[in-house]
Scaffold this motif. Structure first.
Motif, PDB file in Angstrom:
ATOM      1  N   THR A 108       0.825  -1.204   0.000  1.00 58.43           N
ATOM      2  CA  THR A 108       0.000   0.000   0.000  1.00 58.43           C
ATOM      3  C   THR A 108       0.865   1.262   0.000  1.00 58.43           C
ATOM      4  N   VAL A 109       2.031   1.195   0.642  1.00 61.34           N
ATOM      5  CA  VAL A 109       2.933   2.344   0.644  1.00 61.34           C
ATOM      6  C   VAL A 109       3.451   2.585  -0.769  1.00 61.34           C
ATOM      7  N   LEU A 132      10.466   5.114  -6.039  1.00 57.25           N
ATOM      8  CA  LEU A 132       9.956   4.017  -6.859  1.00 57.25           C
ATOM      9  C   LEU A 132      11.074   3.245  -7.552  1.00 57.25           C
ATOM     10  N   SER A 133      12.257   3.826  -7.624  1.00 53.17           N
ATOM     11  CA  SER A 133      13.365   3.127  -8.281  1.00 53.17           C
ATOM     12  C   SER A 133      13.867   1.957  -7.443  1.00 53.17           C
ATOM     13  N   TYR A 134      13.526   1.960  -6.155  1.00 54.40           N
ATOM     14  CA  TYR A 134      13.915   0.840  -5.300  1.00 54.40           C
ATOM     15  C   TYR A 134      12.876  -0.254  -5.404  1.00 54.40           C
ATOM     16  N   LYS A 135      13.323  -1.446  -5.679  1.00 53.33           N
ATOM     17  CA  LYS A 135      12.407  -2.574  -5.783  1.00 53.33           C
ATOM     18  C   LYS A 135      12.540  -3.439  -4.539  1.00 53.33           C
ATOM     19  N   ARG A 136      11.422  -3.988  -4.139  1.00 56.70           N
ATOM     20  CA  ARG A 136      11.416  -4.897  -3.003  1.00 56.70           C
ATOM     21  C   ARG A 136      12.100  -6.190  -3.385  1.00 56.70           C
ATOM     22  N   ARG A 137      12.885  -6.730  -2.480  1.00 56.34           N
ATOM     23  CA  ARG A 137      13.503  -8.026  -2.744  1.00 56.34           C
ATOM     24  C   ARG A 137      12.439  -9.096  -2.749  1.00 56.34           C
ATOM     25  N   GLN A 138      12.477  -9.904  -3.778  1.00 57.18           N
ATOM     26  CA  GLN A 138      11.511 -10.984  -3.873  1.00 57.18           C
ATOM     27  C   GLN A 138      12.228 -12.286  -3.558  1.00 57.18           C
ATOM     28  N   LEU A 141       1.080   9.297  -5.956  1.00 55.43           N
ATOM     29  CA  LEU A 141       1.690  10.615  -5.773  1.00 55.43           C
ATOM     30  C   LEU A 141       2.529  10.987  -6.990  1.00 55.43           C
ATOM     31  N   PHE A 142       3.302  10.033  -7.492  1.00 57.65           N
ATOM     32  CA  PHE A 142       4.146  10.280  -8.657  1.00 57.65           C
ATOM     33  C   PHE A 142       3.313  10.656  -9.878  1.00 57.65           C
ATOM     34  N   VAL A 143       2.276   9.886 -10.140  1.00 61.53           N
ATOM     35  CA  VAL A 143       1.450  10.127 -11.332  1.00 61.53           C
ATOM     36  C   VAL A 143       0.707  11.459 -11.222  1.00 61.53           C
TER      37      VAL A 143
END
Length: 84
Positions: free
Chosen positions: A3-4, A67-73, A11-13
């Motif tokens: 959700t964050v 947004l450039s940071y991706k969550r580790r999957q 916010l970006f869009v």
């Protein structure tokens, strides 16, 4: 956590859309004021539109950076082929 990220995307869009629309209004207004020879219009545009555009640009840049940071999957690593 999802959700964050979604909130940051929204916010970006929104700030990007506001920035693009506001930029077009700002540049068109400056062009019209220059053609008309009205210096007061330039001052009015600079006083009213420039500050919100700078704020929108800053928020958009920060949101884009986040947004450039991706969550580790958690994915399984592919196994290498065994040697013969």
């Amino acid at each position: 956590m999802h959700t964050v990220r979604r909130a940051i995307e929204v916010l970006f869009v929104l700030t990007l859309a506001a920035l693009l629309a506001g930029g077009m209004v700002f540049v068109a207004g400056q062009a019209i004021a220059l053609v008309a020879g009205e210096g007061k219009w330039l001052t009015l545009l600079n006083d009213t539109i420039k500050a919100p555009l700078c704020i929108a640009a800053s928020l958009c840049a920060v949101a884009g950076f986040l947004l450039s940071y991706k969550r580790r999957q958690d994915q399984e690593q592919p196994q290498e082929a065994e040697a013969r």
